[in-house]
Write a protein that holds these residues in place. Structure first.
Motif, PDB file in Angstrom:
ATOM      1  N   UNK A   1      51.193  16.483  -8.081  1.00 49.34           N
ATOM      2  CA  UNK A   1      51.560  16.804  -6.706  1.00 49.34           C
ATOM      3  C   UNK A   1      50.949  18.144  -6.327  1.00 49.34           C
ATOM      4  N   UNK A   2      49.736  18.126  -5.809  1.00 51.63           N
ATOM      5  CA  UNK A   2      49.050  19.382  -5.534  1.00 51.63           C
ATOM      6  C   UNK A   2      48.559  19.520  -4.104  1.00 51.63           C
ATOM      7  N   UNK A   3      48.659  18.466  -3.296  1.00 55.85           N
ATOM      8  CA  UNK A   3      48.156  18.530  -1.926  1.00 55.85           C
ATOM      9  C   UNK A   3      49.280  18.921  -0.968  1.00 55.85           C
ATOM     10  N   UNK A   4      49.106  20.046  -0.296  1.00 47.06           N
ATOM     11  CA  UNK A   4      50.135  20.554   0.613  1.00 47.06           C
ATOM     12  C   UNK A   4      49.553  20.700   2.017  1.00 47.06           C
ATOM     13  N   UNK A   5      50.299  20.213   2.998  1.00 48.32           N
ATOM     14  CA  UNK A   5      49.942  20.391   4.404  1.00 48.32           C
ATOM     15  C   UNK A   5      50.801  21.512   4.974  1.00 48.32           C
ATOM     16  N   UNK A   6      50.160  22.583   5.446  1.00 51.27           N
ATOM     17  CA  UNK A   6      50.869  23.720   6.038  1.00 51.27           C
ATOM     18  C   UNK A   6      50.697  23.658   7.545  1.00 51.27           C
ATOM     19  N   UNK A   7      51.822  23.668   8.266  1.00 54.21           N
ATOM     20  CA  UNK A   7      51.796  23.535   9.722  1.00 54.21           C
ATOM     21  C   UNK A   7      52.414  24.781  10.350  1.00 54.21           C
ATOM     22  N   UNK A   8      51.602  25.545  11.081  1.00 51.67           N
ATOM     23  CA  UNK A   8      52.077  26.769  11.723  1.00 51.67           C
ATOM     24  C   UNK A   8      51.091  27.161  12.814  1.00 51.67           C
ATOM     25  N   UNK A   9      51.599  27.666  13.936  1.00 51.75           N
ATOM     26  CA  UNK A   9      50.701  28.039  15.029  1.00 51.75           C
ATOM     27  C   UNK A   9      50.188  29.472  14.908  1.00 51.75           C
ATOM     28  N   UNK A  10      50.645  30.191  13.877  1.00 54.63           N
ATOM     29  CA  UNK A  10      50.184  31.561  13.642  1.00 54.63           C
ATOM     30  C   UNK A  10      49.009  31.516  12.667  1.00 54.63           C
ATOM     31  N   UNK A  11      47.788  31.826  13.124  1.00 55.94           N
ATOM     32  CA  UNK A  11      46.615  31.731  12.240  1.00 55.94           C
ATOM     33  C   UNK A  11      46.693  32.667  11.042  1.00 55.94           C
ATOM     34  N   UNK A  12      47.372  33.801  11.210  1.00 50.38           N
ATOM     35  CA  UNK A  12      47.495  34.746  10.087  1.00 50.38           C
ATOM     36  C   UNK A  12      48.367  34.161   8.975  1.00 50.38           C
ATOM     37  N   UNK A  13      49.468  33.496   9.368  1.00 44.40           N
ATOM     38  CA  UNK A  13      50.328  32.871   8.369  1.00 44.40           C
ATOM     39  C   UNK A  13      49.605  31.712   7.698  1.00 44.40           C
ATOM     40  N   UNK A  14      48.891  30.913   8.492  1.00 43.45           N
ATOM     41  CA  UNK A  14      48.128  29.806   7.912  1.00 43.45           C
ATOM     42  C   UNK A  14      47.138  30.312   6.867  1.00 43.45           C
ATOM     43  N   UNK A  15      46.417  31.382   7.213  1.00 37.27           N
ATOM     44  CA  UNK A  15      45.424  31.922   6.292  1.00 37.27           C
ATOM     45  C   UNK A  15      46.079  32.465   5.021  1.00 37.27           C
ATOM     46  N   UNK A  16      47.187  33.216   5.203  1.00 37.19           N
ATOM     47  CA  UNK A  16      47.866  33.817   4.051  1.00 37.19           C
ATOM     48  C   UNK A  16      48.429  32.745   3.125  1.00 37.19           C
ATOM     49  N   UNK A  17      49.048  31.711   3.714  1.00 38.43           N
ATOM     50  CA  UNK A  17      49.617  30.653   2.890  1.00 38.43           C
ATOM     51  C   UNK A  17      48.529  29.837   2.195  1.00 38.43           C
ATOM     52  N   UNK A  18      47.431  29.625   2.895  1.00 41.23           N
ATOM     53  CA  UNK A  18      46.335  28.868   2.273  1.00 41.23           C
ATOM     54  C   UNK A  18      45.813  29.600   1.051  1.00 41.23           C
ATOM     55  N   UNK A  19      45.634  30.912   1.168  1.00 39.21           N
ATOM     56  CA  UNK A  19      45.128  31.714   0.046  1.00 39.21           C
ATOM     57  C   UNK A  19      46.141  31.713  -1.106  1.00 39.21           C
ATOM     58  N   UNK A  20      47.417  31.944  -0.753  1.00 40.85           N
ATOM     59  CA  UNK A  20      48.458  32.048  -1.781  1.00 40.85           C
ATOM     60  C   UNK A  20      48.665  30.725  -2.507  1.00 40.85           C
ATOM     61  N   UNK A  21      48.790  29.643  -1.750  1.00 42.32           N
ATOM     62  CA  UNK A  21      49.030  28.342  -2.374  1.00 42.32           C
ATOM     63  C   UNK A  21      47.829  27.896  -3.212  1.00 42.32           C
ATOM     64  N   UNK A  22      46.636  28.157  -2.698  1.00 41.56           N
ATOM     65  CA  UNK A  22      45.432  27.801  -3.448  1.00 41.56           C
ATOM     66  C   UNK A  22      45.396  28.558  -4.776  1.00 41.56           C
ATOM     67  N   UNK A  23      45.827  29.824  -4.750  1.00 41.92           N
ATOM     68  CA  UNK A  23      45.839  30.629  -5.968  1.00 41.92           C
ATOM     69  C   UNK A  23      46.833  30.101  -6.993  1.00 41.92           C
TER      70      UNK A  23
END
Length: 224
Positions: A1-23
């Protein structure tokens, strides 16, 4: 279970979560609004969804309801709405857990792991073991220290719902509706009485519970 969909209208949060989750080993897909989230979830089914409630087109609760029409994917709500009413609505719509902004990344990752564990365990053999007692859901049996614990039908009904949803926040309304019926959906005092009885029978320290945790004004969480 490694595929995550992050839904948020704040581009900064999307970017931060993408980096963190990918790490932390996740493959991350992102969506800035409800419509694109639904399309993405349908076209590329994720293993979990992290969802903001305050979206520009659809309310997050609506997104949850639509996803639940065709999928049991774990949904972790991430929102700036702190009111218990918003949490209850999201959970009753089908969300599995709720984290409020601002949030700690460690907590978010822990909650994400928890909702994924719950989804995986839901299809496993129905025996739940804690440090204090064991619940055999198939045999409708509870043992503590090698001794059978006698539960009333109502106590068992509450325990079964919580034990089938380990670490998941279950709302008072969900429990009341399933045990007593829709007419009792707001009778929280009923639950307090029976939860106190369960704690007396199963908790090592009923006054300081470690397995049956209260989320004030919202519901209960079973911690194995």
């Amino acid at each position: 279970m490694n595929d995550v969909l992050v839904v948020d209208d704040d581009p900064h949060i999307l970017k931060a979560l993408k980096i963190t989750l990918h790490a932390h080993g996740y493959n991350v897909m992102t969506a800035p609004d409800g419509g694109s989230a639904l399309r993405s979830a349908a076209q590329y089914p994720p293993d979990a969804i992290v969802l903001d409630l305050g979206l520009p087109d659809l309310d997050g609760t609506t997104v949850i309801k639509r996803v639940r029409q065709w999928s049991r994917v774990p949904i972790l709500v991430l929102s700036a709405r702190h009111g218990s009413d918003d949490k209850v609505k999201a959970l009753d719509a089908g969300a599995d857990d709720y984290v409020t902004k601002p949030f700690g990344l460690d907590e978010l990752l822990a909650r994400l792991r928890a909702v994924q564990r719950w989804s995986f365990q839901a299809d496993e053999a129905p025996v739940v073991t804690t440090a204090s007692f064991t619940v055999n859901l198939a045999m409708r049996q509870v043992t503590r220290g090698g001794q059978d614990i006698r539960l009333t039908p109502t106590e068992w009904g509450i325990l079964e719902i919580l034990a089938r949803n380990p670490e998941k926040l279950v709302t008072q309304q969900q429990l009341l509706t399933e045990i007593w019926g829709p007419a009792y959906a707001k009778e929280a005092s009923y639950l307090r009485v029976y939860m106190a009885q369960l704690r007396r029978k199963l908790e090592p320290e009923p006054g300081n519970p470690r397995h049956f945790l209260t989320e004030a004004g919202i519901g209960y969480r079973f911690q194995p």
